[in-house]
Scaffold this motif. Sequence first.
Motif, PDB file in Angstrom:
ATOM      1  N   GLY A   1     -26.082   9.699 -46.377  1.00 27.45           N
ATOM      2  CA  GLY A   1     -27.394  10.398 -45.543  1.00 27.45           C
ATOM      3  C   GLY A   1     -27.287  11.123 -47.300  1.00 27.45           C
ATOM      4  N   ILE A   2     -27.828  12.206 -47.283  1.00 29.68           N
ATOM      5  CA  ILE A   2     -28.754  13.328 -48.229  1.00 29.68           C
ATOM      6  C   ILE A   2     -27.331  13.370 -48.817  1.00 29.68           C
ATOM      7  CG2 ILE A   2     -30.139  14.649 -48.524  1.00 29.68           C
ATOM      8  CD1 ILE A   2     -31.634  12.851 -47.279  1.00 29.68           C
TER       9      ILE A   2
ATOM     10  N   ASN B   1     -30.118   9.082 -50.962  1.00 29.40           N
ATOM     11  CA  ASN B   1     -29.535   8.337 -49.257  1.00 29.40           C
ATOM     12  C   ASN B   1     -28.592   7.836 -49.999  1.00 29.40           C
ATOM     13  OD1 ASN B   1     -29.196   8.205 -46.981  1.00 29.40           O
ATOM     14  ND2 ASN B   1     -31.531   8.403 -46.551  1.00 29.40           N
TER      15      ASN B   1
ATOM     16  N   GLN C   1     -35.496  13.757 -45.660  1.00 30.91           N
ATOM     17  CA  GLN C   1     -35.591  12.925 -44.369  1.00 30.91           C
ATOM     18  C   GLN C   1     -34.694  12.458 -44.659  1.00 30.91           C
ATOM     19  OE1 GLN C   1     -39.190  10.790 -42.989  1.00 30.91           O
ATOM     20  NE2 GLN C   1     -38.258  10.996 -40.835  1.00 30.91           N
ATOM     21  N   ASN C   2     -34.065  12.414 -43.749  1.00 28.17           N
ATOM     22  CA  ASN C   2     -32.524  11.480 -43.134  1.00 28.17           C
ATOM     23  C   ASN C   2     -32.591  10.532 -42.741  1.00 28.17           C
ATOM     24  OD1 ASN C   2     -29.431  10.891 -43.885  1.00 28.17           O
ATOM     25  ND2 ASN C   2     -28.926  12.572 -42.677  1.00 28.17           N
ATOM     26  N   THR C   3     -32.599   9.305 -42.834  1.00 27.97           N
ATOM     27  CA  THR C   3     -32.538   7.943 -41.985  1.00 27.97           C
ATOM     28  C   THR C   3     -31.891   7.287 -40.825  1.00 27.97           C
ATOM     29  OG1 THR C   3     -32.403   6.708 -43.568  1.00 27.97           O
ATOM     30  CG2 THR C   3     -34.557   7.306 -43.938  1.00 27.97           C
TER      31      THR C   3
END
Lengths: 416, 116
Positions: free
Chosen positions: B51-52, B72, B95-97
Amino acid sequence: MKKKYSIASIVKNSLSNNENWGKMWRSPNPKKHYDVIIVGGGGHGLGTAYYLAKHHGIKNIAVIEKGWLGSGNTGRNTTIIRSNYLWDESAYLYDHAVKLWENLSEDLNYNMMFSQRGVLNLAHNEHDIKEIKRRVSANRLNGLDTMWLDKNEIKDLVPIMNTDNLRYPVLGAAYQPRGGVARHDAVAWGYAMRADELGVDIIQNCEVKGIKTDNYKVEGVETTKGFIKSSKIGVVASGHTSVLAATAGVRLPLQSRPLQALVSEPIKPVINTVVMSNAVHAYVSQSDKGELVIGAGTDGYNSFTQRGGYDVIEETVRAIVELYPIFGKMKMLRQWGGIVDICPDASPIISKCDVEGLYFNCGWGTGGFKATPGSANVFAHTIAKDEPHKINAPFDLSRFSEGRLIDEHGAAAVAH
Amino acid sequence: MILIKCPYCGERDQSEFANGGEAHVIRPKNPESLSDKDWGEYVFYRNNPKGIFYERWVHTHGCKKWFNAVRNTSTDQILKVYKVNEKRPDLSEFQNTLKSPSGEPSVGSGNFAVKK
């Protein structure tokens, strides 16, 4: 162990058009509680479950896999097996695996297609020669069958190799005849089948979302099929190990990166051994189907996308074509990537941690396949006895605070 | 292969850059009072999120300058590029997807074995 496969069974099933072969393992719904849960249904995880059930008498075991069995790095590697590592600790660990490989087809009554066709590690400059000769000597002191070959001996083994007319000429090589290749799917399937027979529940398409702990003690795993209770959890999730560890509040010295491999169109047999070169980064073997199996490097940055950069395979293919001009006009059929977890010292972690009942088998980086049976065997011991086997004791987490690193960057085929 | 927008040179191919690992790792102020465990953590342990991720890059085959990026790691999308002297952007900006820590995003991941 039931003998599932024999000449008679092949003849019998061929009469019914091969439509009546039984399932190799059950697909049960998860129970509410297991004595041991293994997270990760690759070779290492399934092997761990098998040895736990067979050698340590634990029957209530589950293996939980996010995709299908062997869909991770077990099915993505270049299937090379060898044990010519520099340091004593690594030599014992990897050769423990090679010794198990040698009897694995019989042990599981399932053909691993283990072919000890030998592995060459090429030297291209003065430094390589010194480093590789040192490694050959270290190997021989540890009872391994490694030897030094000069250019002419390499030419005899691999006539298609261009040893002189290239930027980094081939000057010699380390050769381990007991090294070779095996069929990687068979490892996952063989262990799965026999573990299943011993009562292990293999749960596929079930993602572990988190590990629940209470006061530094594991309670179970939260999955897409609900919460499953267990007091012992072994995490063998390769690239995703640090993600799962984080859910239990554990930090690991791992970095996840894509590692790529590619195969060519099938051709007639041209190379009957495995040739690796760290210096120009090219390694190649030929599969039984006739495809060249080529391993590329890791991307230079952390990523969980199972693809990898094109420049990385370009670099490898460039070196392959220079070493083997005969491959220059071949077409590559497939290319893929897997996420590997890399340790600062390029050696694995097979260890307990601060959380009671939580065990990790990770950090295999770019070379975990060769160790599958050995790793599974000592990891099962670690989980069952709650203490490491003497072979994996040096590969614990505290080596990073005690300065006991096992630096195998030189023996790892892929530069980290 | 991804494109990275160097804050000094503009958008270039990733192969022009070298990655410097996690950004904003601070050297302990009192090394002599640190335990072996803490010192080991500072030397060998880095975050490895899916993620981030805050990371450092250097434009090796260009201006040779260091800079930071937010990427990301599950999709390889670069979300922000900023200079070393700029403040670390807050996690809430991005925004984490991912649906779960080990899950797969709807785009960008090649993990077709588990992607629904």
